[in-house]
Scaffold this active site. Structure first.
Site, PDB file in Angstrom:
ATOM      1  N   TYR A  63       0.816  -1.218   0.000  1.00  0.00           N
ATOM      2  CA  TYR A  63       0.000   0.000   0.000  1.00  0.00           C
ATOM      3  C   TYR A  63       0.848   1.266   0.000  1.00  0.00           C
ATOM      4  O   TYR A  63       0.428   2.296  -0.529  1.00  0.00           O
ATOM      5  CB  TYR A  63      -0.972   0.009   1.178  1.00  0.00           C
ATOM      6  CG  TYR A  63      -0.375   0.265   2.544  1.00  0.00           C
ATOM      7  CD1 TYR A  63      -0.319   1.548   3.075  1.00  0.00           C
ATOM      8  CD2 TYR A  63       0.108  -0.782   3.320  1.00  0.00           C
ATOM      9  CE1 TYR A  63       0.208   1.785   4.334  1.00  0.00           C
ATOM     10  CE2 TYR A  63       0.628  -0.560   4.571  1.00  0.00           C
ATOM     11  CZ  TYR A  63       0.685   0.730   5.086  1.00  0.00           C
ATOM     12  OH  TYR A  63       1.206   0.953   6.328  1.00  0.00           O
ATOM     13  N   ASP A 113      -5.011  -3.845   3.691  1.00  0.00           N
ATOM     14  CA  ASP A 113      -3.829  -3.135   3.188  1.00  0.00           C
ATOM     15  C   ASP A 113      -3.399  -3.615   1.808  1.00  0.00           C
ATOM     16  O   ASP A 113      -2.586  -2.957   1.145  1.00  0.00           O
ATOM     17  CB  ASP A 113      -2.653  -3.324   4.154  1.00  0.00           C
ATOM     18  CG  ASP A 113      -2.822  -2.540   5.448  1.00  0.00           C
ATOM     19  OD1 ASP A 113      -3.686  -1.659   5.487  1.00  0.00           O
ATOM     20  OD2 ASP A 113      -2.077  -2.812   6.408  1.00  0.00           O
ATOM     21  N   LYS A 159      -8.198  -6.480   9.107  1.00  0.00           N
ATOM     22  CA  LYS A 159      -7.568  -7.689   8.585  1.00  0.00           C
ATOM     23  C   LYS A 159      -8.253  -8.889   9.233  1.00  0.00           C
ATOM     24  O   LYS A 159      -8.880  -8.779  10.280  1.00  0.00           O
ATOM     25  CB  LYS A 159      -6.072  -7.731   8.905  1.00  0.00           C
ATOM     26  CG  LYS A 159      -5.246  -6.594   8.347  1.00  0.00           C
ATOM     27  CD  LYS A 159      -3.768  -6.728   8.743  1.00  0.00           C
ATOM     28  CE  LYS A 159      -2.970  -5.518   8.266  1.00  0.00           C
ATOM     29  NZ  LYS A 159      -1.534  -5.614   8.653  1.00  0.00           N
ATOM     30  N   ASP A 169      -7.284   3.696   9.145  1.00  0.00           N
ATOM     31  CA  ASP A 169      -6.389   3.384   8.025  1.00  0.00           C
ATOM     32  C   ASP A 169      -7.125   2.633   6.918  1.00  0.00           C
ATOM     33  O   ASP A 169      -6.899   2.849   5.721  1.00  0.00           O
ATOM     34  CB  ASP A 169      -5.231   2.491   8.493  1.00  0.00           C
ATOM     35  CG  ASP A 169      -4.630   2.888   9.821  1.00  0.00           C
ATOM     36  OD1 ASP A 169      -5.364   3.372  10.694  1.00  0.00           O
ATOM     37  OD2 ASP A 169      -3.419   2.668   9.991  1.00  0.00           O
ATOM     38  N   ARG A 239      -1.584  10.242  12.045  1.00  0.00           N
ATOM     39  CA  ARG A 239      -1.653   9.683  10.689  1.00  0.00           C
ATOM     40  C   ARG A 239      -2.959   8.934  10.450  1.00  0.00           C
ATOM     41  O   ARG A 239      -3.462   8.914   9.320  1.00  0.00           O
ATOM     42  CB  ARG A 239      -0.453   8.782  10.409  1.00  0.00           C
ATOM     43  CG  ARG A 239      -0.412   8.345   8.952  1.00  0.00           C
ATOM     44  CD  ARG A 239       0.953   7.945   8.481  1.00  0.00           C
ATOM     45  NE  ARG A 239       1.381   6.672   9.006  1.00  0.00           N
ATOM     46  CZ  ARG A 239       2.614   6.431   9.467  1.00  0.00           C
ATOM     47  NH1 ARG A 239       3.513   7.402   9.514  1.00  0.00           N
ATOM     48  NH2 ARG A 239       2.946   5.232   9.910  1.00  0.00           N
ATOM     49  N   GLY A 242      -5.295  11.273   9.252  1.00  0.00           N
ATOM     50  CA  GLY A 242      -4.915  11.608   7.876  1.00  0.00           C
ATOM     51  C   GLY A 242      -5.387  10.583   6.873  1.00  0.00           C
ATOM     52  O   GLY A 242      -5.861  10.934   5.776  1.00  0.00           O
ATOM     53  N   TRP A 243      -5.280   9.294   7.232  1.00  0.00           N
ATOM     54  CA  TRP A 243      -5.786   8.249   6.316  1.00  0.00           C
ATOM     55  C   TRP A 243      -7.286   8.446   6.063  1.00  0.00           C
ATOM     56  O   TRP A 243      -7.745   8.359   4.915  1.00  0.00           O
ATOM     57  CB  TRP A 243      -5.564   6.865   6.918  1.00  0.00           C
ATOM     58  CG  TRP A 243      -4.173   6.332   6.985  1.00  0.00           C
ATOM     59  CD1 TRP A 243      -3.557   5.818   8.085  1.00  0.00           C
ATOM     60  CD2 TRP A 243      -3.224   6.205   5.910  1.00  0.00           C
ATOM     61  NE1 TRP A 243      -2.283   5.392   7.768  1.00  0.00           N
ATOM     62  CE2 TRP A 243      -2.058   5.609   6.437  1.00  0.00           C
ATOM     63  CE3 TRP A 243      -3.251   6.548   4.557  1.00  0.00           C
ATOM     64  CZ2 TRP A 243      -0.926   5.344   5.672  1.00  0.00           C
ATOM     65  CZ3 TRP A 243      -2.125   6.279   3.779  1.00  0.00           C
ATOM     66  CH2 TRP A 243      -0.987   5.694   4.327  1.00  0.00           C
ATOM     67  N   THR A 365       2.478  -7.099  19.121  1.00  0.00           N
ATOM     68  CA  THR A 365       3.598  -6.290  19.590  1.00  0.00           C
ATOM     69  C   THR A 365       4.366  -5.737  18.413  1.00  0.00           C
ATOM     70  O   THR A 365       4.285  -6.251  17.290  1.00  0.00           O
ATOM     71  CB  THR A 365       4.570  -7.140  20.459  1.00  0.00           C
ATOM     72  OG1 THR A 365       5.023  -8.259  19.677  1.00  0.00           O
ATOM     73  CG2 THR A 365       3.875  -7.641  21.714  1.00  0.00           C
TER      74      THR A 365
END
Length: 862
Positions: A63, A113, A159, A169, A239, A242-243, A365
């Site tokens: 992506y 993604d 996902k 996102d 961010r 922003g996405w 993690t």
């Protein structure tokens, strides 16, 4: 003294020849120049390592690289440099195998993604690659989203390994692709799906108190990071917002303007924008990694989110989604901060985008073994890197949009249909003038004698006095070029004729625009520059005096070559080479005919009642002007290129109750030609044409061909078009050298008699045709309640691979006397609803078997 110096001293050339204020520079470069610098730098750094089969055997379709690829294609469209598109498209196309499979892609991962590469593939499809393999690859990604797992209310999981979770996102990953797919392949369900996803994320992620959106939402409220009451993650990551912002503004590019959710989506965009502006750091103009935590220890001003926000705000304003005045200060301050604090210039002439958050997410993690728990400490603890491909494309796109925005003084909305008609009309108001008269006879004018100086003296006296009418009384008055001034109404009384003489010494060289290219040339007959409150009124006559022995002989068809050809070719060459306008000097010794009436960069204009005869070229040609009313005018002029009314890069225009009987297009709307049009880059917009009569001419209402700056929001109603010499009723003419977007054109209640080619012509193969780098676009055209009595065909529509003709609708109309087959090639959606097409003569069916409901035909020869 040189000609140029005389022009400058006379005040006929502005200090800057651009139509609007020059685009400002930030640290020595314009926004577009910065975009080019970073694109060139990153291409030099990465080479082919992100392409399949390149120097990196571990390259994967991704992506981030596809985001870079889409930005490069947009940069190619803006600069005309095809190399950017060639490089950018490889981020997607190099991964498509001959059988249509996508190398390194795993559908069973159900990873949202993986969808953004489809945006690059769609761009390749639009630019002419129609291979079955490419279509298969695009369909593969679209198919994933048809079976992608969802929350109970229909939201896409981020996902498969993140069940029941929607992330901000993910909206950027899937929504613009789905909307683009819906546009290209006429899948209306795709728009409904995108609207649903944007709305669900707004519902689940928004915090009204902060005016911001949380990074993610867990439907089960069971994840360690999820608020047990709301399911929301605990912080506002820059961010992520922003996405989401880019997802909305990019998806709207493809939505049909009549989609019922467009306004709702626009409302969500305004909420996002308000949050962005609210949490902008007041000192730097930038945005923090954790948006609402300011300079809390460990927080930092972050580049990728800042670039995304500037891009979203600039594009939103350019497209009319966001009001300019409200958001422009914030985005300017933001861009200035980005260039000042995040751009590093290197000794090798490359530049870097610094201070980029490398990655952030939720669950599991990170690379350092730290839980991705959505805490403040987690977000500020992720690595900070240079040149992250989640920031570089946003910076490039921000520069493209900001360059366009700063090159245009105002922006406006995008009309979606007749519901916006009254909004446009409300913007237009004819000027009024003081009740004072300045007869030209009081300044020395005499019938039958040259009155140029007297008329100019009257105009100058009128403007000095604060305005009024300069009156041309009954009789015939001879003149050369006239310069109209602010607050002056040039009134031609009943029985008066103002006639222009063919004395080239009476036409000084001025700053003008000729066939869409700025230059220095003979003054138009009535010219104004930078004035306001202007009028030409009265029942009298303006006679240009042009004949085939004078002005018209410069473009005589029987001459080979025509006198004007060398100068016309030279002017176009100078425009393409971006030669300064003050060096594009024509006039004496050259053969570019002046226009009749040209207000240049003026506002508040009225032309009413006059009769216009025998123009050298275009009759009424406002350029870079606004608030224009043309009412009750009679135009009869049959010389070469004798267009009736040609508004160019102008806005807020009403043309009503006017007669057009012309040697070329009756009305031709324009916005600059080729490279010079891209330099000025101002559209024509908000135009109402009603109750007009179009007789002879190449077209009744025409958009183009000089249309590089774009044309939008045109309303045509209650007009009559009828003549054996009228070729088309509504015509679009453009090509891949001009480029430009022609959109939102609405025609209704128009009665057409006979036309020579078609009722509707859309010709994107006009002149140079497909041989250029700039995609022509025609979209959102509606014809309703149209009747015609005789035409070869209803539609003559010609596109080509990579061009866009889409959303053409004809309804409730009857077309009689049709003689030929319709022409519709390389076209998107064309719909006819309640339309009757009657052939000129009954066509004998050639089937050997009749229809089941009717009798069998007699055998041949019986």
């Amino acid at each position: 003294m040189s000609l140029l110096r005389r022009i400058l001293l006379a005040g006929l050339l502005p200090l800057t020849c651009a139509a609007t204020a020059a685009v400002p520079k930030f640290r020595g470069a314009t926004p577009l120049e910065w975009s080019v610098k970073l694109a060139d730098s990153e291409m030099a750094r990465t080479g082919d390592q992100h392409f399949f089969g390149g120097s990196n055997p571990r390259a994967r379709i991704d992506y981030t690289t596809s985001f870079f690829g889409t930005a490069l294609v947009r940069l190619a469209d803006r600069t005309g440099k095809a190399a950017y598109a060639d490089y950018g498209l490889k981020f997607g196309t190099s991964f498509v195998a001959a059988d249509g499979s996508i190398r390194t892609y795993q559908r069973e991962d159900y990873n949202i993604d993986n969808i953004p590469p489809g945006k690059v593939l769609l761009l390749a499809w639009e630019r002419g690659d129609r291979s079955p393999a490419l279509k298969q690859a695009i369909d593969t990604l679209y198919a994933q989203m048809q079976t992608h797992p969802r929350t109970s209310d229909g939201g896409y999981w981020h996902k498969l390994r993140y069940p029941n979770q929607m992330w901000l996102d993910g909206l950027f990953m899937a929504s613009p692709f789905l909307a683009h797919y819906g546009k290209v392949f006429a899948e209306p369900a795709a728009f409904d799906e995108v609207a649903r996803q944007i709305t669900l994320m707004d519902r689940h992620g928004y915090d009204a108190k902060a005016g911001l959106y949380y990074h993610a939402w867990d439907e089960t409220r069971s994840r360690p990071w999820a608020n047990p009451q709301t399911g929301q993650s605990p912080n506002f990551w820059g961010r992520a917002v922003g996405w989401y912002a880019m997802a909305i503004v990019d998806s709207l590019d493809f939505f049909p303007p009549t989609h019922p959710e467009v306004e709702h989506i626009n409302g969500i965009l305004r909420k996002v924008a308000d949050g962005i502006v609210r949490w902008q750091d007041p000192s730097s103009g930038l945005w923090w990694q954790v948006l609402d935590q300011g300079d809390r220890k460990g927080n930092y001003l972050e580049a990728t989110a800042s670039c995304m926000y500037v891009y979203t705000l600039a594009k939103g304003i350019n497209r009319g989604y966001l009001p300019r005045d409200k958001y422009l200060p914030a985005l300017l301050k933001g861009y200035e901060g980005i260039v000042r604090d995040f751009i590093r210039q290197n000794a090798n002439n490359t530049i870097d985008l610094t201070r980029c958050c490398q990655v952030a997410g939720l669950d599991y993690t990170n690379a350092q073994g730290r839980p991705r728990d959505g805490s403040f400490e987690y977000y500020v603890g992720e690595p900070i890197v240079d040149n992250d491909l989640k920031g570089i494309p946003a910076f490039i796109l921000a520069g493209i949009e900001l360059e366009q925005l700063l090159g245009t003084k105002e922006t406006t909305f995008h009309a979606r249909g007749w519901g916006d008609y009254e909004t446009v009309l409300a913007r237009i108001k004819a000027p009024t003038f003081p009740d004072r008269d300045f007869p030209i006879t009081s300044y020395g004018a005499r019938p039958g004698a040259d009155s140029t100086a007297a008329i100019q003296a009257a105009i100058d006296a009128c403007t000095r006095a604060g305005g009024g009418r300069v009156v041309v009384p009954t009789g015939e008055w001879l003149t050369g070029a006239i310069r109209l001034k602010s607050n002056v109404n040039l009134h031609v009384a009943a029985g008066a004729t103002l006639r222009w003489t063919f004395d080239l010494g009476k036409y000084p060289v001025v700053f003008t625009r000729w066939e869409g290219v700025e230059c220095m040339n003979y003054s138009p007959f009535i010219y104004a520059y930078g004035e306001e409150n202007l009028a030409i009124t009265g029942p009298g006559t303006l006679d240009g005096g042009a004949t085939w022995e004078t002005w018209w002989s410069w473009n005589l068809r029987t001459d080979n070559p025509r006198k004007q050809k060398a100068d016309r070719d030279k002017l176009i060459e100078l425009g393409e080479a971006n030669v300064p306008v003050e060096q594009r000097v024509f006039g004496p010794g050259h053969f570019l005919r002046p226009n009749f009436i040209q207000p240049y960069q003026c506002k508040n204009i009225l032309i009413e009642g006059v009769t216009i005869l025998r123009s050298p070229m275009w009759e009424i040609h406002p350029v870079l002007s606004s608030n224009i009313t043309v009412r009750g005018v009679k135009i009869t002029s049959h010389g070469p290129n004798n267009d009736g009314f040609d508004p160019e890069s102008s806005r807020d225009i009403l043309v009503e109750d006017t007669l057009f009987d012309t040697g070329d297009d009756c009305i031709a709307i324009k916005s600059g030609r080729n490279g010079d049009g891209r330099r000025v880059n101002v559209p024509s917009e908000n135009i109402v044409i009603r109750r007009c009569v179009m007789k002879d001419g190449h077209g009744g209402v025409v958009l183009g061909s000089e249309c590089t700056g774009g044309i939008r929001n045109v309303f045509i109603e209650h007009c009559e078009m009828d003549s054996p010499e009228l070729d088309r009723a509504l015509r679009f003419k453009n090509n891949a050298v001009r480029g430009g977007t022609l959109e939102n054109v609405f025609m209704r209640h128009v009665r057409i008699g006979r036309v020579g080619e078609a009722v509707l012509t859309i010709d994107l193969l006009y002149e140079e045709g497909a041989k250029g780098a700039f995609k022509p676009i025609v979209r959102n055209v509606q014809l309703d309640n149209i009747t015609s009595s005789a035409s070869p065909r209803v539609m003559f529509i010609r596109g080509f691979e990579g061009a866009i003709i889409d959303n053409i609708r004809i309804s409730n109309s009857t077309f009689r006397g049709v003689t030929d087959t319709e022409v519709v090639t390389h076209t998107g959606s064309v719909s006819l609803r309640n339309v009757t097409i009657e052939p000129a003569r009954e066509v004998r069916g050639l089937n050997s078997v009749g229809s089941p409901a009717g009798p069998r035909p007699a055998p041949p020869g019986k």
